[in-house]
Structures are given as structure tokens and as C-alpha cells.
Scaffold this motif. Structure first.
Motif, short mmCIF file in Angstrom:
data_model
loop_
_atom_site.label_atom_id
_atom_site.label_comp_id
_atom_site.label_asym_id
_atom_site.label_seq_id
_atom_site.Cartn_x
_atom_site.Cartn_y
_atom_site.Cartn_z
N CYS A 321 0.84 -1.21 0.00
CA CYS A 321 0.00 0.00 0.00
C CYS A 321 0.87 1.25 0.00
N TRP A 322 1.90 1.26 0.85
CA TRP A 322 2.77 2.45 0.94
C TRP A 322 3.59 2.64 -0.34
N LYS A 325 1.05 4.40 -2.48
CA LYS A 325 0.72 5.72 -1.96
C LYS A 325 1.76 6.76 -2.41
N HIS A 416 -11.02 9.21 2.53
CA HIS A 416 -10.66 8.66 1.23
C HIS A 416 -11.75 8.88 0.18
#
Length: 442
Positions: A321-322, A325, A416
Motif C-alpha cells: 500500500c505504501w 501511496k 478517502h
């Protein structure tokens, strides 16, 4: 029985009543034969993971990525330590990519597996948390071991504890090379300069904090080959045109927050899992796993596999995820909406990192896939994670339903846009499938 709140209290100390955790008694382990980890209950493991969640909550610097990594390596230490005592499990070497292996059990296989688990988790958590938490961990270990020792020969206790310590030390040593070692000391990097431009992330009120863990996406994964695995796909092209799709997605957030029902607000707050107040989102996934293990009266071996798979899932989820991102660096709804309505505020405080994809969605989706594989589709449960904080338990018809609610909670919180939620869940599903493919069972 002690309440979960009484698990660990006070600086540098633990309050424990081992009998409250369903630990096996001396009678079950007395005699010439020592039961295997498949035959013993999960009380030691579940008690330790309750403690680990409390330590995450109260230890500064344990952001969600750091917490997820901590749960994963503690779980790997547990799994690897008890695997030789379980016919159902195989060693991590050869099953977990890149894992170098740990000390063998030796010729004398007389081990007390709850003692092994107790020592392994204590050793791992002493290393994974800052030194200031060592006293609490050691007090907890001593309290549990006092209950476990009854009826077990001293030599077996010492050999078992030594195995736990040796395995945990090897797992922790391997962890130091993954890029996240002592991440709690460096959540914010002075060397990171976020890119600037239309549609890109900028610090948000009220704290205007810099980007959290901007390099975490380059860490070593456990089941995935790297953070770039399981891509979520591109987000909607940025636009400020009122007729654009991106503007419509922002309007969805705006209207959702402004028109929240009481139930939607409860959902947003139940799943917020803020650092400092809770064990963060990966701690929520660990909590669900713990509740299921207790409800199932699971074995120590089953707990080892469950925590290992859920731990790997949430750990890889935050790396992947990071990675995306900080590849996309998309701005937050708050930044976009305030250009049109400067007075607007979301229900929840916006966390200090880019928007796409949603971390809640990715990690919840990954954990839900793993738990579904372990306990079945349509497994109904009652989530009591925040009961001690005054939140009513929430019922779910499946792990997927819980993940979907966790994901949409970020829309209700104003955190979000829709695509980050939907595609984040799909990304988590992909990660969970990779974890499910690990050959941990004999």
C-alpha cells in the motif's frame, strides 16, 4: 476472570492472572509424554497477542506500518518455535521466501510447547519494542511461566524456554534487514521532499505533519516478491472541472460526511483505530483473529498458523500500500474540498500520508482473505475489539463483510475517495491470496 483491560497496566509492569486465558494446566501435560502443539490450547498465544496490542497502543512511534511489521515478526517467532511440535505445520524455511531457517529441535524432542511459545514471544517482543517496554514483557513472561511450570520437569522447562529464545532471536535477526528495523524511531524522514504539483499530496490540518514513512514501500515483503506486487491500478485522473469524474468522487465524500446517519458515524469511529488510542488498524485485524481463535477453542498450532498468516498479510499490505501511496502521491479529500468550501472538515482527522490507495482497505482485505481461507466463507462473528472503549460489539456475517465495512468507514470519515476504497480492497484480496499460497501446512 480478568477483563482484557487488566492485561497490562502501569509503567514497566504487568498484571496477569494466567488462569484467565485458558492456559493448559499441569495435569494436561504431566506424565512421560508431552502433548504436541496440535493437542494444546492457544491460551499462551492469545494472551501474548492481547499484550502486544496493548504495547502498540501505548508505545510512541507505533504507526500502522510499524505495528503491522511488529505483529508479523512476533507471529513468525511463535510459528517457527512451535512448528516442530505440530504434525500440521512445516518449518518456515522453504515455505517463506528468503527465510534462512532457525535452530533445529535437536535429538531430545521432549519439549513443553506452551513454554516454548511463552519464551519465543517474550524474546521477540523485547526486541521488537523499545527498551522501555522490556520490564512489562518480562513480567508477563514470568507470570505466565509460573502457571505453565506445574508438573513439568525443570530440565524440560529450561530446554523449552531456550528453544523459544533461540528461535525468536533468529527471527528478529532476520527482521533487521527488511528496511523497517526500529521504524518507530523514524516515522518522519527529514530527507523526504514530497513532489509538488496539481493534485499531489500536501500536509493537512490540524497538525500539518510531514509524510509518514515515505520509504516504507521499499521494505522487504514476506509473501510478496516486493511492494510493487498486487497493483491497485491507476486512480481517476485529477481534475478540478466540476463536470469531471474526479470532482464527482470528491462530491461523494463531501455529501457523505455532511449527510452522515448515526449508524454511519458509529461505523467511522469504530474502525478509526487511531494510534495512541488503539492498536491501529493491523491491531484490529489481530484482535479479530484472537477472538475467533478463542471462540473456536483453537490449538496452539492453529494459533501459530493463524497469527503467522494474518501477521504476514497485514505486514505485506502496508508495504505494498505504501509503495503505491508514494508512487501516486494523490492529495486528500480535505485538500481538494476546501478549495471549494474552505470551512469544510471531515469527521475524522486526516492522517499524514498520500490518499491512494486506502490503507484500511488494503490491510482489511488481506486479513479477511486469510481468515476466510482458514475458517471458511460465511463465518459469522461478533467483533468486540473496542468494547472496553465503550463501543458496542458489531456483528458480521463474514470476514469479507467486516473488511468492506472497515473500508467504507473511511468514506464516512472523510478520509478517502471511493476508488481508494474499492481498489484497496481488491489489492488486499490479491495480497491475501499470496499469503494463502504459502505452504505452511505439512
Amino acid at each position: 476472570r480478568l477483563t482484557r483491560r487488566e492485561l497490562v497496566l502501569g509503567a514497566g509492569g504487568a498484571l496477569v492472572a494466567a488462569g484467565a486465558f485458558g492456559l493448559p494446566g499441569a495435569k494436561a501435560r504431566a506424565g512421560p509424554r508431552f502433548p504436541g502443539a496440535d493437542e494444546l490450547d492457544a491460551g499462551v498465544a492469545t494472551a501474548w497477542f492481547d499484550l502486544s496490542r496493548e504495547l502498540v497502543r501505548r508505545t510512541p512511534g507505533f504507526s500502522p506500518p510499524v505495528a503491522a511489521r511488529t505483529f508479523a515478526y512476533a507471529a513468525l517467532a511463535l510459528y517457527e518455535a512451535v512448528a516442530p511440535g505440530a504434525e500440521s505445520l512445516r518449518p518456515l524455511a522453504g515455505a517463506l521466501p528468503g527465510f534462512p531457517g532457525t535452530p533445529a529441535v535437536g535429538r531430545n524432542r521432549a519439549y513443553d510447547w506452551p513454554t516454548v511459545a511463552n519464551a519465543a514471544l517474550a524474546e521477540a517482543l523485547r526486541a521488537l519494542f523499545p527498551p522501555g517496554q522490556a520490564a512489562a514483557v518480562s513480567a508477563f513472561e514470568t507470570s505466565l511461566q509460573a502457571r505453565l511450570r506445574g508438573g513439568v520437569p525443570r530440565g524440560v522447562v529450561e530446554r523449552s524456554a531456550q528453544r523459544g529464545r533461540d528461535v525468536a532471536a533468529a527471527v528478529v535477526e532476520w527482521s533487521t534487514g527488511d528496511g523497517g528495523h526500529e521504524g518507530y524511531l523514524r516515522n518522519f524522514s527529514s530527507s523526504y521532499v514530497p513532489p509538488a504539483g496539481p493534485g499531489l499530496w500536501v500536509p493537512t490540518p490540524p497538525g500539518f505533519l510531514p509524510a509518514l514513512q515515505p520509504f516504507w514501500g521499499g521494505n522487504r515483503c514476506l509473501a510478496l516478491s516486493g511492494g510493487a506486487d498486487c497493483p491497485p491500478g491507476d486512480h481517476t485522473p485529477y481534475s478540478e472541472d466540476p463536470g469531471s469524474r474526479f470532482h464527482a468522487e470528491a462530491l461523494e465524500v463531501y455529501e457523505a460526511v455532511n449527510g452522515l446517519t448515526e449508524e454511519q458515524e458509529q461505523i467511522a469511529r469504530f474502525w478509526a483505530d487511531d494510534p495512541g488510542a488503539t492498536a491501529t488498524p493491523p491491531g484490529h485485524s489481530i484482535s479479530i483473529a484472537t477472538q475467533v481463535l478463542r471462540a473456536e477453542e483453537a490449538s496452539l498450532a492453529a494459533a501459530g498458523e493463524t497469527y503467522a498468516r494474518v501477521g504476514i498479510a497485514v505486514c505485506d499490505a502496508f508495504v505494498s500500500c505504501w509503495h503505491y501511496k508514494y508512487r501516486y502521491n494523490l492529495l486528500r479529500p480535505l485538500t481538494y474540498i476546501q478549495r471549494f468550501d474552505p470551512a469544510w472538515l471531515p469527521l475524522l482527522a486526516t492522517p499524514p500520508f498520500p490518499e491512494y490507495p486506502s490503507g484500511h482497505s488494503v490491510q482489511s482485505g488481506a486479513a479477511a482473505r486469510v481468515l476466510t481461507d482458514l475458517f471458511g466463507d460465511g463465518y459469522a462473528f461478533l467483533d468486540r475489539t473496542h468494547e472496553n472503549r465503550g463501543f458496542a460489539p458489531r456483528p458480521f456475517a463474514s470476514f469479507a463483510a467486516a473488511a468492506e465495512e472497515a473500508a467504507v468507514s473511511r468514506l464516512y470519515g472523510g478520509i478517502h475517495f471511493g476508488p481508494a476504497i474499492v481498489r484497496g480492497l481488491a489489492q488486499g484480496e490479491c495480497i491475501g491470496q499470496a499469503v494463502g499460497a504459502l505452504r505452511l501446512r505439512a
